[in-house]
Design a protein around this motif. Structure first.
Motif, PDB file in Angstrom:
ATOM      1  N   MET A  26      42.968  26.145  48.586  1.00  0.00           N
ATOM      2  CA  MET A  26      43.677  26.491  47.636  1.00  0.00           C
ATOM      3  C   MET A  26      45.042  27.151  47.871  1.00  0.00           C
ATOM      4  N   LYS A  27      45.120  27.620  48.968  1.00  0.00           N
ATOM      5  CA  LYS A  27      46.374  28.435  49.489  1.00  0.00           C
ATOM      6  C   LYS A  27      47.272  27.142  49.743  1.00  0.00           C
ATOM      7  N   ALA A  28      46.834  25.963  50.419  1.00  0.00           N
ATOM      8  CA  ALA A  28      47.663  24.835  50.607  1.00  0.00           C
ATOM      9  C   ALA A  28      48.050  24.089  49.382  1.00  0.00           C
ATOM     10  N   LEU A  29      47.361  24.137  48.539  1.00  0.00           N
ATOM     11  CA  LEU A  29      47.682  23.645  47.263  1.00  0.00           C
ATOM     12  C   LEU A  29      48.870  24.404  46.543  1.00  0.00           C
ATOM     13  N   VAL A  84      46.570  24.934  39.473  1.00  0.00           N
ATOM     14  CA  VAL A  84      45.663  25.664  40.343  1.00  0.00           C
ATOM     15  C   VAL A  84      44.298  26.015  39.498  1.00  0.00           C
ATOM     16  N   TYR A  85      44.356  26.130  38.329  1.00  0.00           N
ATOM     17  CA  TYR A  85      43.125  26.603  37.610  1.00  0.00           C
ATOM     18  C   TYR A  85      42.392  25.242  37.416  1.00  0.00           C
ATOM     19  N   ALA A  86      42.889  23.896  37.289  1.00  0.00           N
ATOM     20  CA  ALA A  86      42.251  22.933  37.220  1.00  0.00           C
ATOM     21  C   ALA A  86      41.646  22.420  38.509  1.00  0.00           C
ATOM     22  N   ALA A  87      42.310  22.641  39.435  1.00  0.00           N
ATOM     23  CA  ALA A  87      41.851  22.345  40.891  1.00  0.00           C
ATOM     24  C   ALA A  87      40.685  23.143  41.298  1.00  0.00           C
ATOM     25  N   SER A  88      40.397  24.277  40.648  1.00  0.00           N
ATOM     26  CA  SER A  88      39.268  25.429  40.963  1.00  0.00           C
ATOM     27  C   SER A  88      38.208  25.131  39.917  1.00  0.00           C
ATOM     28  N   SER A 128      34.664  25.923  40.937  1.00  0.00           N
ATOM     29  CA  SER A 128      34.369  27.208  41.459  1.00  0.00           C
ATOM     30  C   SER A 128      33.528  28.185  40.524  1.00  0.00           C
ATOM     31  N   LYS A 129      32.698  29.142  41.013  1.00  0.00           N
ATOM     32  CA  LYS A 129      31.821  29.826  40.247  1.00  0.00           C
ATOM     33  C   LYS A 129      32.538  31.082  39.842  1.00  0.00           C
ATOM     34  N   LYS A 130      33.911  31.549  40.658  1.00  0.00           N
ATOM     35  CA  LYS A 130      34.697  32.580  40.292  1.00  0.00           C
ATOM     36  C   LYS A 130      35.816  32.098  39.545  1.00  0.00           C
ATOM     37  N   ARG A 131      36.592  33.249  38.784  1.00  0.00           N
ATOM     38  CA  ARG A 131      37.785  32.689  37.839  1.00  0.00           C
ATOM     39  C   ARG A 131      38.689  32.976  38.900  1.00  0.00           C
ATOM     40  N   ILE A 132      39.746  32.060  38.914  1.00  0.00           N
ATOM     41  CA  ILE A 132      40.932  32.189  39.710  1.00  0.00           C
ATOM     42  C   ILE A 132      41.939  32.725  39.066  1.00  0.00           C
ATOM     43  N   TYR A 133      42.750  33.533  39.720  1.00  0.00           N
ATOM     44  CA  TYR A 133      44.094  34.179  39.003  1.00  0.00           C
ATOM     45  C   TYR A 133      45.298  34.102  40.138  1.00  0.00           C
ATOM     46  N   LEU A 134      46.384  33.714  39.707  1.00  0.00           N
ATOM     47  CA  LEU A 134      47.597  33.593  40.472  1.00  0.00           C
ATOM     48  C   LEU A 134      48.789  34.542  40.051  1.00  0.00           C
ATOM     49  N   LYS A 143      42.765  37.597  47.372  1.00  0.00           N
ATOM     50  CA  LYS A 143      41.923  38.855  47.339  1.00  0.00           C
ATOM     51  C   LYS A 143      40.637  38.485  46.636  1.00  0.00           C
ATOM     52  N   GLU A 144      39.562  38.453  47.150  1.00  0.00           N
ATOM     53  CA  GLU A 144      38.203  38.041  46.530  1.00  0.00           C
ATOM     54  C   GLU A 144      37.695  39.315  45.851  1.00  0.00           C
ATOM     55  N   GLU A 145      37.103  39.343  44.695  1.00  0.00           N
ATOM     56  CA  GLU A 145      36.414  40.414  43.647  1.00  0.00           C
ATOM     57  C   GLU A 145      35.013  39.875  43.565  1.00  0.00           C
ATOM     58  N   GLU A 146      34.296  40.585  42.950  1.00  0.00           N
ATOM     59  CA  GLU A 146      33.294  40.021  42.440  1.00  0.00           C
ATOM     60  C   GLU A 146      33.067  38.949  41.590  1.00  0.00           C
ATOM     61  N   HIS A 147      33.808  38.652  40.681  1.00  0.00           N
ATOM     62  CA  HIS A 147      33.989  37.676  39.827  1.00  0.00           C
ATOM     63  C   HIS A 147      35.179  36.958  39.706  1.00  0.00           C
ATOM     64  N   LYS A 148      36.072  37.458  40.517  1.00  0.00           N
ATOM     65  CA  LYS A 148      37.341  36.451  40.379  1.00  0.00           C
ATOM     66  C   LYS A 148      37.883  36.660  41.977  1.00  0.00           C
ATOM     67  N   LEU A 149      38.868  35.491  41.788  1.00  0.00           N
ATOM     68  CA  LEU A 149      39.508  35.265  43.190  1.00  0.00           C
ATOM     69  C   LEU A 149      41.076  35.323  42.827  1.00  0.00           C
ATOM     70  N   VAL A 150      41.882  36.311  43.493  1.00  0.00           N
ATOM     71  CA  VAL A 150      43.349  36.404  43.033  1.00  0.00           C
ATOM     72  C   VAL A 150      43.988  35.938  44.138  1.00  0.00           C
ATOM     73  N   TYR A 151      45.046  35.172  44.020  1.00  0.00           N
ATOM     74  CA  TYR A 151      46.008  34.752  45.041  1.00  0.00           C
ATOM     75  C   TYR A 151      47.301  35.367  44.560  1.00  0.00           C
ATOM     76  N   HIS A 152      48.135  36.004  45.387  1.00  0.00           N
ATOM     77  CA  HIS A 152      49.373  36.662  45.199  1.00  0.00           C
ATOM     78  C   HIS A 152      50.164  35.856  46.065  1.00  0.00           C
ATOM     79  N   LEU A 153      51.259  35.451  45.162  1.00  0.00           N
ATOM     80  CA  LEU A 153      52.380  34.283  45.469  1.00  0.00           C
ATOM     81  C   LEU A 153      53.479  35.280  45.824  1.00  0.00           C
TER      82      LEU A 153
END
Length: 75
Positions: A1-4, A59-63, A66-72, A24-34
């Motif tokens: 995902m980082k490469a995308l 990014v959301y469409a590519a993920s 995934s079982k976890k929610r993605i945030y950017l 940053k990975e949390e229980e129900h979400k995955l957060v990317y800080h740009l």
């Protein structure tokens, strides 16, 4: 995902070496800080946030498998 994320943002900025993506990975979400160079923030966000919204949409469409929610977060 980082490469995308990096491949989307690199052509938009003047200082591609200053692109930093942290995960940053949390229980129900995955957060990317740009983080980009201060002069490039406006280019990544765009007028009324249109570019940022488009980046997040891709990014959301590519993920979608995934079982976890993605945030950017863009800083």
């Amino acid at each position: 995902m980082k490469a995308l994320i990096e491949s989307i943002v690199t052509p938009l900025v003047d200082y591609p070496k200053d692109i930093v993506i942290t995960e940053k990975e949390e229980e129900h979400k995955l957060v990317y800080h740009l983080s980009v160079h201060p002069e490039d923030v406006g280019k990544v966000i765009g007028k009324n946030g249109r570019i940022a919204k488009a980046i997040r949409t891709v990014v959301y469409a590519a993920s979608s498998d995934s079982k976890k929610r993605i945030y950017l977060d863009i800083m």
